[in-house]
Design an enzyme around this catalytic site. Structure first.
Site, mmCIF file in Angstrom:
data_model
loop_
_atom_site.group_PDB
_atom_site.id
_atom_site.type_symbol
_atom_site.label_atom_id
_atom_site.label_comp_id
_atom_site.label_asym_id
_atom_site.label_seq_id
_atom_site.Cartn_x
_atom_site.Cartn_y
_atom_site.Cartn_z
ATOM 1 N N ASP A 47 0.858 -1.187 0.000
ATOM 2 C CA ASP A 47 0.000 0.000 0.000
ATOM 3 C C ASP A 47 0.893 1.236 0.000
ATOM 4 O OD1 ASP A 47 -2.398 1.355 0.029
ATOM 5 O OD2 ASP A 47 -2.633 1.267 2.199
ATOM 6 N N GLU A 51 -6.397 5.171 -8.728
ATOM 7 C CA GLU A 51 -7.684 5.714 -8.294
ATOM 8 C C GLU A 51 -8.208 6.807 -9.214
ATOM 9 O OE1 GLU A 51 -9.815 6.559 -4.049
ATOM 10 O OE2 GLU A 51 -7.870 5.615 -4.256
ATOM 11 N N LYS A 64 -9.510 2.108 -9.295
ATOM 12 C CA LYS A 64 -9.987 2.240 -7.917
ATOM 13 C C LYS A 64 -11.075 3.304 -7.843
ATOM 14 C CE LYS A 64 -7.502 1.971 -3.642
ATOM 15 N NZ LYS A 64 -6.323 2.406 -2.894
ATOM 16 N N THR A 77 -13.059 0.860 -3.301
ATOM 17 C CA THR A 77 -12.361 1.255 -2.091
ATOM 18 C C THR A 77 -13.272 2.066 -1.165
ATOM 19 O OG1 THR A 77 -10.315 2.276 -1.274
ATOM 20 C CG2 THR A 77 -11.430 3.381 -3.110
ATOM 21 N N PHE A 108 -12.016 -1.535 4.606
ATOM 22 C CA PHE A 108 -11.060 -0.899 5.504
ATOM 23 C C PHE A 108 -11.193 -1.471 6.910
ATOM 24 C CE2 PHE A 108 -9.692 3.319 3.407
ATOM 25 C CZ PHE A 108 -9.607 2.709 2.172
#
Length: 316
Positions: A18, A89, A125, A149, A171
């Site tokens: 990440d 993203e 994303k 996400t 998450f």
């Protein structure tokens, strides 16, 4: 010689970095890598990138063009270091605009192809809003793979699976943050962690019901959360926590297993928009953290836009 926790984790879970830090990716040798506006901003701060960023900013027709060029520039570098997916993203500004999200995804894929990176290597994303999920559904039908996400609740996960998303990023740490703020005296360690519980519920539901969507736990606050999810399809982990796992030894037992998911709830009919929005309204944590996450990503994007504007003026 004792094996590190990281090496054991890699035997049962696909490890994802990440980060946009190329040195960290070289060190930990993950299978995939994920980025987001905050991580792109961090990568953009490195002095060795400033000259290239200034050139991109000076050559771009506007800030949106510059942002996408930089994301693809960093993503292309990362793709040369990992054998699997690179997640890139779509702007958080488009989180509630399905058509603009689809158009931006096509633009990113086209840019990657121009850079020699095929669409099979890229996950677009997208925030797990209703509009984002519907955009993902369309993109998947068009052959563009997606990573949904800012996912905090079961309702979002179900809608993403119904939409045929390639991968979701539920998450963990931000769910824990929300609960700790409201119940600071409660023991949320280990398997009591509400973020861990959420991911396990989603994982077991997907496996029991045959959803092909990949479950990738994200946003970890400590190594214990990662250990508690060993066996999840994928886990995306920061360089700091990758380092901790690499330096620690001991036995890492598998915690999640598709074979043990048979008691999960059965598949239900796909959610319509009204039901999705109502269930999100009823889940205060997921509703609040989704909105907060979009705002945080947008704040970092604005900081990156300011940096690029300054660099573009200097380059010009």
């Amino acid at each position: 010689m004792a094996r590190s926790l990281l090496s054991q984790l890699k035997q049962m879970t696909t490890v994802v970095a990440d980060t946009g830090d190329l040195d960290a990716i070289r060190r930990f040798r993950p299978h995939d890598a994920t980025t987001n506006p905050s991580l792109i901003l961090q990568a953009a701060q490195h002095e060795d990138r400033r000259e290239r960023l200034a050139r991109i900013a000076g050559e771009s027709r506007d800030l949106d063009d510059a942002l996408d060029r930089i994301a693809v520039d960093i993503g292309s570098e990362i793709s040369a270091l990992v054998p699997g997916y690179v997640s890139t993203e779509v702007s958080a500004r488009l989180s509630f605009d399905r058509e603009a999200t689809v158009a931006r995804a096509h633009s990113l894929i086209e840019r990657y192809q121009q850079a020699g990176v095929g669409p099979e290597r890229i996950l677009i994303k997208i925030a797990s809003t209703w509009e984002g999920i519907q955009a993902a559904s369309r993109l998947e039908r068009e052959g563009i793979q997606t990573n949904l996400t800012l996912l905090f609740g079961f309702t979002q996960a179900q809608a993403c699976a119904d939409a045929g998303a390639t991968l979701i990023s539920p998450f963990v740490g931000r769910i824990l943050d929300w609960h700790k703020t409201r119940d600071p005296e409660t023991d949320f360690s280990g398997h009591n962690d509400p973020g861990v519980i959420s991911v396990k519920k989603i994982h077991d539901h997907f496996k029991a019901n045959g959803y092909p969507t990949i479950v990738m736990g994200a946003s970890f606050r400590n190594a214990g959360e990662i250990q508690a999810l060993a066996g999840c399809d994928r886990l995306t982990i920061s360089p700091k926590l990758l380092g901790e796992l690499d330096e620690r030894s001991g036995t890492l037992p598998r915690q999640l297993d598709a074979a043990g998911a048979g008691t999960a709830a059965k598949r239900t009919a796909p959610l319509d928009e009204a039901t999705f929005r109502w269930q999100m309204n009823e889940d205060a944590m997921a509703d609040e953290k989704l909105a907060e996450g979009i705002r945080k990503f947008m704040a970092d994007q604005r900081r990156l836009e300011t940096l690029l504007g300054d660099l573009g003026q200097k380059g010009g």
